[in-house]
Design an enzyme around this catalytic site. Structure first.
Site, PDB file in Angstrom:
ATOM      1  N   PHE A  38      -2.286   8.929   1.446  1.00 42.16           N
ATOM      2  CA  PHE A  38      -3.298   7.883   1.588  1.00 42.16           C
ATOM      3  C   PHE A  38      -4.380   8.077   0.539  1.00 42.16           C
ATOM      4  CE2 PHE A  38      -4.652  11.415   4.227  1.00 42.16           C
ATOM      5  CZ  PHE A  38      -6.016  11.509   3.987  1.00 42.16           C
ATOM      6  N   CYS A  39      -5.109   6.995   0.267  1.00 39.04           N
ATOM      7  CA  CYS A  39      -6.229   7.017  -0.674  1.00 39.04           C
ATOM      8  C   CYS A  39      -7.218   5.938  -0.244  1.00 39.04           C
ATOM      9  CB  CYS A  39      -5.746   6.800  -2.104  1.00 39.04           C
ATOM     10  SG  CYS A  39      -4.833   5.269  -2.349  1.00 39.04           S
ATOM     11  N   THR A  40      -8.232   5.682  -1.045  1.00 37.01           N
ATOM     12  CA  THR A  40      -9.316   4.789  -0.626  1.00 37.01           C
ATOM     13  C   THR A  40      -8.832   3.359  -0.378  1.00 37.01           C
ATOM     14  OG1 THR A  40     -10.861   6.115  -1.914  1.00 37.01           O
ATOM     15  CG2 THR A  40     -11.621   3.941  -1.190  1.00 37.01           C
ATOM     16  N   ILE A  60      -7.580   3.639   3.123  1.00 39.73           N
ATOM     17  CA  ILE A  60      -8.550   3.982   4.161  1.00 39.73           C
ATOM     18  C   ILE A  60      -9.418   2.773   4.510  1.00 39.73           C
ATOM     19  CG2 ILE A  60     -10.479   5.505   4.748  1.00 39.73           C
ATOM     20  CD1 ILE A  60      -9.298   7.397   2.489  1.00 39.73           C
TER      21      ILE A  60
END
Length: 307
Positions: free
Chosen positions: A180-182, A209
């Site tokens: 996952f990332c922003t 996110i």
């Protein structure tokens, strides 16, 4: 008192695409945005577009429609949020080699990215004890918040991620990997890279996110802390409400309330992370800059860009 309708709409957007004529888009996109009071940053490269911009609702809607009219960019991934004040100082359209810089040639997110997992299904995936959950963001972002049980590669930049994967490749092979990332863009490339190594059971959080915090209620959330964003809001929490973090204006690290209790923290001048990295002359210069920021604010002028 906050207004019932926030003044600015923020759009975090990206699209991997074969954008061969990206250089020609720079001037016209800059003019289009500036003519509508939009500020922020758009990155253009042969592999697509990436950026975050803010403006009045109508201006942002016009920009998105304009980008969607470009055949290669149709189907943008967009996350919307809001801000009481303009979160950017200026508009920038930049030409880059990559829209998210990994530095590894021939990684193709269009063909090889991992499987999307929606925010509503993410908790089930990462709660599985057989899943290795990896936060692909940088160390200063992870410090503010991450998902429960996620691995922190402790990278200083996304360029460090491939070497971390190589060092831990034996631990990842044969496992189910969830990244996952922003906003989702970094994971498109991270999962494509991991799959290029022959690790096939790879997933990533669709919309990142930001989409998770927007859609998953706090009562059901496995997110812990705040999510760093690359604008003057600094961080957001569930429901994309603005968080409590602030930036150290000397080193641009995000700081929690606890960080600001350090004796080495001085607003606008230093924090525990950078105090010993800077000279007395540096800190004096930052203190003067901070003073000028406050003077400009007291006079009701434009924000001091050096801040």
């Amino acid at each position: 008192m906050k207004s019932s309708t926030p003044a600015f709409r923020v759009a975090a957007l990206y699209r991997f695409a074969r954008l061969d004529g990206y250089e020609e888009l720079r001037a016209q996109l800059a003019a289009f945005c500036c003519g509508r009071g939009i500020k922020g940053t758009l990155l253009l490269a042969r592999e697509g577009i990436n950026g975050t911009v803010a403006g009045r609702e109508q201006g942002i809607a016009e920009l998105i429609a304009h980008l969607e009219d470009i055949p290669e960019l149709r189907g943008l991934d967009i996350k919307y949020s809001s801000a009481e004040e303009m979160p950017f100082h200026r508009m920038k359209v930049r030409l880059k080699k990559e829209i998210v810089t990994m530095g590894v040639p021939d990684v193709d997110p269009l063909a090889d990215a991992g499987a999307y997992v929606s925010p509503s299904d993410w908790n089930v995936l990462i709660s599985d004890p057989d899943t290795v959950v990896i936060d692909t963001r940088n160390d200063y972002e992870v410090r503010l918040g991450t998902f429960a049980g996620a691995l922190d590669p402790q990278t200083h930049s996304f360029r460090d991620f491939p070497s971390w994967v190589e060092r831990h490749r034996v631990d990842l092979e044969g496992k189910k990997i969830a990244m996952f990332c922003t906003g989702g863009i970094r994971c498109e490339k991270a999962t494509a890279y991991v799959r290029s190594l022959g690790i096939d059971d790879v997933f990533h959080l669709k919309g990142g996110i930001l989409k998770y915090l927007e859609e998953v209620p706090a009562s059901e959330s496995l997110w812990r802390g705040e999510c760093f964003v690359f604008d003057e809001r600094v961080s957001v929490t569930h429901g994309l409400e603005v968080g409590d973090a602030v930036l150290c204006r000397a080193c641009r690290r995000p700081l929690t309330a606890g960080d600001r209790l350090s004796p080495k923290f001085e607003e606008g001048v230093s924090c525990d992370g950078c105090h010993d990295e800077r000279s007395t002359e540096d800190r004096a210069r930052y203190a003067e800059r901070h003073r000028q920021v406050h003077l400009a604010a007291e006079r009701g002028g434009r924000p001091h860009i050096g801040n």
